[in-house]
Write a protein that holds these residues in place. Sequence first.
Motif, PDB file in Angstrom:
ATOM      1  N   PRO A 121       0.824  -1.210   0.000  1.00  0.00           N
ATOM      2  CA  PRO A 121       0.000   0.000   0.000  1.00  0.00           C
ATOM      3  C   PRO A 121       0.865   1.270   0.000  1.00  0.00           C
ATOM      4  O   PRO A 121       2.035   1.246   0.379  1.00  0.00           O
ATOM      5  CB  PRO A 121      -0.791  -0.110   1.310  1.00  0.00           C
ATOM      6  CG  PRO A 121      -0.787  -1.560   1.647  1.00  0.00           C
ATOM      7  CD  PRO A 121       0.533  -2.083   1.150  1.00  0.00           C
ATOM      8  N   TYR A 122       0.247   2.362  -0.411  1.00  0.00           N
ATOM      9  CA  TYR A 122       0.899   3.678  -0.388  1.00  0.00           C
ATOM     10  C   TYR A 122       1.407   3.924   1.028  1.00  0.00           C
ATOM     11  O   TYR A 122       0.637   3.839   1.996  1.00  0.00           O
ATOM     12  CB  TYR A 122      -0.122   4.737  -0.807  1.00  0.00           C
ATOM     13  CG  TYR A 122       0.403   6.134  -0.951  1.00  0.00           C
ATOM     14  CD1 TYR A 122       1.324   6.455  -1.934  1.00  0.00           C
ATOM     15  CD2 TYR A 122      -0.066   7.149  -0.124  1.00  0.00           C
ATOM     16  CE1 TYR A 122       1.778   7.759  -2.091  1.00  0.00           C
ATOM     17  CE2 TYR A 122       0.377   8.453  -0.277  1.00  0.00           C
ATOM     18  CZ  TYR A 122       1.301   8.746  -1.263  1.00  0.00           C
ATOM     19  OH  TYR A 122       1.749  10.039  -1.410  1.00  0.00           O
ATOM     20  N   HIS A 123       2.701   4.224   1.170  1.00  0.00           N
ATOM     21  CA  HIS A 123       3.304   4.336   2.509  1.00  0.00           C
ATOM     22  C   HIS A 123       4.585   5.160   2.469  1.00  0.00           C
ATOM     23  O   HIS A 123       5.126   5.437   1.407  1.00  0.00           O
ATOM     24  CB  HIS A 123       3.625   2.950   3.056  1.00  0.00           C
ATOM     25  CG  HIS A 123       4.772   2.282   2.355  1.00  0.00           C
ATOM     26  ND1 HIS A 123       4.647   1.724   1.107  1.00  0.00           N
ATOM     27  CD2 HIS A 123       6.063   2.108   2.724  1.00  0.00           C
ATOM     28  CE1 HIS A 123       5.817   1.228   0.724  1.00  0.00           C
ATOM     29  NE2 HIS A 123       6.698   1.457   1.691  1.00  0.00           N
ATOM     30  N   TYR A 124       5.036   5.509   3.664  1.00  0.00           N
ATOM     31  CA  TYR A 124       6.377   6.081   3.838  1.00  0.00           C
ATOM     32  C   TYR A 124       6.921   5.574   5.156  1.00  0.00           C
ATOM     33  O   TYR A 124       6.195   5.008   5.973  1.00  0.00           O
ATOM     34  CB  TYR A 124       6.369   7.609   3.774  1.00  0.00           C
ATOM     35  CG  TYR A 124       5.552   8.326   4.820  1.00  0.00           C
ATOM     36  CD1 TYR A 124       6.098   8.671   6.053  1.00  0.00           C
ATOM     37  CD2 TYR A 124       4.231   8.687   4.561  1.00  0.00           C
ATOM     38  CE1 TYR A 124       5.350   9.352   7.009  1.00  0.00           C
ATOM     39  CE2 TYR A 124       3.477   9.366   5.501  1.00  0.00           C
ATOM     40  CZ  TYR A 124       4.037   9.703   6.719  1.00  0.00           C
ATOM     41  OH  TYR A 124       3.304  10.372   7.655  1.00  0.00           O
ATOM     42  N   HIS A 125       8.212   5.764   5.338  1.00  0.00           N
ATOM     43  CA  HIS A 125       8.888   5.300   6.546  1.00  0.00           C
ATOM     44  C   HIS A 125       9.501   6.476   7.300  1.00  0.00           C
ATOM     45  O   HIS A 125       9.916   7.446   6.678  1.00  0.00           O
ATOM     46  CB  HIS A 125      10.038   4.344   6.188  1.00  0.00           C
ATOM     47  CG  HIS A 125       9.604   3.129   5.459  1.00  0.00           C
ATOM     48  ND1 HIS A 125       9.184   1.997   6.105  1.00  0.00           N
ATOM     49  CD2 HIS A 125       9.514   2.865   4.136  1.00  0.00           C
ATOM     50  CE1 HIS A 125       8.871   1.081   5.209  1.00  0.00           C
ATOM     51  NE2 HIS A 125       9.055   1.584   4.001  1.00  0.00           N
TER      52      HIS A 125
ATOM     53  N   GLY B 264      10.190   9.940   5.806  1.00  0.00           N
ATOM     54  CA  GLY B 264       9.183  10.951   6.094  1.00  0.00           C
ATOM     55  C   GLY B 264       8.143  11.080   5.004  1.00  0.00           C
ATOM     56  O   GLY B 264       8.211  10.416   3.969  1.00  0.00           O
ATOM     57  N   PRO B 265       7.137  11.952   5.210  1.00  0.00           N
ATOM     58  CA  PRO B 265       5.991  12.071   4.305  1.00  0.00           C
ATOM     59  C   PRO B 265       6.348  12.366   2.853  1.00  0.00           C
ATOM     60  O   PRO B 265       5.667  11.905   1.950  1.00  0.00           O
ATOM     61  CB  PRO B 265       5.169  13.215   4.902  1.00  0.00           C
ATOM     62  CG  PRO B 265       5.548  13.249   6.339  1.00  0.00           C
ATOM     63  CD  PRO B 265       6.990  12.814   6.393  1.00  0.00           C
ATOM     64  N   ARG B 266       7.410  13.118   2.605  1.00  0.00           N
ATOM     65  CA  ARG B 266       7.739  13.417   1.204  1.00  0.00           C
ATOM     66  C   ARG B 266       8.262  12.192   0.462  1.00  0.00           C
ATOM     67  O   ARG B 266       8.365  12.189  -0.748  1.00  0.00           O
ATOM     68  CB  ARG B 266       8.711  14.589   1.105  1.00  0.00           C
ATOM     69  CG  ARG B 266      10.077  14.319   1.654  1.00  0.00           C
ATOM     70  CD  ARG B 266      10.913  15.609   1.678  1.00  0.00           C
ATOM     71  NE  ARG B 266      12.201  15.343   2.258  1.00  0.00           N
ATOM     72  CZ  ARG B 266      13.328  15.311   1.570  1.00  0.00           C
ATOM     73  NH1 ARG B 266      13.337  15.582   0.291  1.00  0.00           N
ATOM     74  NH2 ARG B 266      14.467  15.050   2.176  1.00  0.00           N
ATOM     75  N   GLY B 267       8.540  11.106   1.188  1.00  0.00           N
ATOM     76  CA  GLY B 267       8.992   9.861   0.572  1.00  0.00           C
ATOM     77  C   GLY B 267       7.876   8.853   0.349  1.00  0.00           C
ATOM     78  O   GLY B 267       8.136   7.699  -0.007  1.00  0.00           O
TER      79      GLY B 267
ATOM     80  N   SER C  80      11.955   1.044  13.025  1.00  0.00           N
ATOM     81  CA  SER C  80      11.457   2.097  12.143  1.00  0.00           C
ATOM     82  C   SER C  80       9.937   2.134  12.246  1.00  0.00           C
ATOM     83  O   SER C  80       9.321   1.245  12.826  1.00  0.00           O
ATOM     84  CB  SER C  80      11.891   1.861  10.696  1.00  0.00           C
ATOM     85  OG  SER C  80      11.219   0.753  10.140  1.00  0.00           O
ATOM     86  N   ILE C  81       9.365   3.169  11.666  1.00  0.00           N
ATOM     87  CA  ILE C  81       7.921   3.352  11.663  1.00  0.00           C
ATOM     88  C   ILE C  81       7.471   3.507  10.214  1.00  0.00           C
ATOM     89  O   ILE C  81       8.066   4.265   9.449  1.00  0.00           O
ATOM     90  CB  ILE C  81       7.516   4.628  12.447  1.00  0.00           C
ATOM     91  CG1 ILE C  81       7.985   4.557  13.897  1.00  0.00           C
ATOM     92  CG2 ILE C  81       6.013   4.882  12.346  1.00  0.00           C
ATOM     93  CD1 ILE C  81       7.322   3.486  14.723  1.00  0.00           C
ATOM     94  N   ALA C  82       6.416   2.784   9.826  1.00  0.00           N
ATOM     95  CA  ALA C  82       5.805   2.939   8.509  1.00  0.00           C
ATOM     96  C   ALA C  82       4.444   3.597   8.693  1.00  0.00           C
ATOM     97  O   ALA C  82       3.715   3.275   9.640  1.00  0.00           O
ATOM     98  CB  ALA C  82       5.638   1.585   7.831  1.00  0.00           C
ATOM     99  N   VAL C  83       4.116   4.527   7.798  1.00  0.00           N
ATOM    100  CA  VAL C  83       2.839   5.235   7.849  1.00  0.00           C
ATOM    101  C   VAL C  83       2.115   4.982   6.524  1.00  0.00           C
ATOM    102  O   VAL C  83       2.718   5.069   5.458  1.00  0.00           O
ATOM    103  CB  VAL C  83       3.045   6.748   8.072  1.00  0.00           C
ATOM    104  CG1 VAL C  83       1.716   7.488   8.066  1.00  0.00           C
ATOM    105  CG2 VAL C  83       3.813   6.997   9.369  1.00  0.00           C
ATOM    106  N   TYR C  84       0.815   4.673   6.630  1.00  0.00           N
ATOM    107  CA  TYR C  84      -0.021   4.370   5.472  1.00  0.00           C
ATOM    108  C   TYR C  84      -1.114   5.433   5.379  1.00  0.00           C
ATOM    109  O   TYR C  84      -2.190   5.277   5.976  1.00  0.00           O
ATOM    110  CB  TYR C  84      -0.633   2.970   5.632  1.00  0.00           C
ATOM    111  CG  TYR C  84       0.438   1.914   5.787  1.00  0.00           C
ATOM    112  CD1 TYR C  84       0.974   1.284   4.676  1.00  0.00           C
ATOM    113  CD2 TYR C  84       0.926   1.578   7.046  1.00  0.00           C
ATOM    114  CE1 TYR C  84       1.986   0.334   4.811  1.00  0.00           C
ATOM    115  CE2 TYR C  84       1.926   0.630   7.195  1.00  0.00           C
ATOM    116  CZ  TYR C  84       2.446   0.016   6.072  1.00  0.00           C
ATOM    117  OH  TYR C  84       3.443  -0.908   6.220  1.00  0.00           O
ATOM    118  N   PRO C  85      -0.871   6.528   4.650  1.00  0.00           N
ATOM    119  CA  PRO C  85      -1.818   7.653   4.634  1.00  0.00           C
ATOM    120  C   PRO C  85      -3.216   7.299   4.133  1.00  0.00           C
ATOM    121  O   PRO C  85      -4.206   7.818   4.649  1.00  0.00           O
ATOM    122  CB  PRO C  85      -1.155   8.668   3.696  1.00  0.00           C
ATOM    123  CG  PRO C  85       0.291   8.322   3.703  1.00  0.00           C
ATOM    124  CD  PRO C  85       0.346   6.833   3.886  1.00  0.00           C
ATOM    125  N   ASP C  86      -3.338   6.417   3.140  1.00  0.00           N
ATOM    126  CA  ASP C  86      -4.661   6.106   2.583  1.00  0.00           C
ATOM    127  C   ASP C  86      -5.558   5.385   3.577  1.00  0.00           C
ATOM    128  O   ASP C  86      -6.778   5.579   3.572  1.00  0.00           O
ATOM    129  CB  ASP C  86      -4.524   5.261   1.313  1.00  0.00           C
ATOM    130  CG  ASP C  86      -3.928   6.031   0.152  1.00  0.00           C
ATOM    131  OD1 ASP C  86      -3.835   7.277   0.227  1.00  0.00           O
ATOM    132  OD2 ASP C  86      -3.556   5.377  -0.848  1.00  0.00           O
TER     133      ASP C  86
END
Length: 149
Positions: A51-55, A91-94, A114-120
């Motif tokens: 999924p769409y994500h960043y770290h 970060g978010p720009r990645g 590390s932390i992964a973030v899934y904005p969608d």
Amino acid sequence: MRRFNFLFDELDANQNRDGFSWTASRLGDKLGAEKIGASLYELAEGQRTFPYHYHHGVEEWLYVLSGAPLLRTPDGERTLRPGDLACFNSGPRGAHVITGPGRVLIFSANAAPSIAVYPDSDKVGARPGSREDNLNFRRADAVDYWDGE
């Protein structure tokens, strides 16, 4: 010295999930790498790696070996071609998602934790170490720092 050939060696991992089906090989593991990881993915038309994500704390690079994968980033979508190289900063720009068709190589700095973030889907994933230890949470479930103390 261990080696892997992008053109001739077999891909030995599969994922068959609707919209996220691929074959792959974890090359860092095969090469005995400790600091840098890489995975080779073969994606059919319309299939995504993840999924769409960043770290936070991890940078990734994408190299296109074949095909015409679609790359989505915060800047929009663009079709890539063989030889294209992209960097996804921490970060978010990645933020990114790759959709096939194509054969792509993704390099990672392999930082743990590390932390992964899934904005969608508004999730956060904690990556403390091994893949078996990964934890995912919806941001809506967040509690106050002092909750339960």
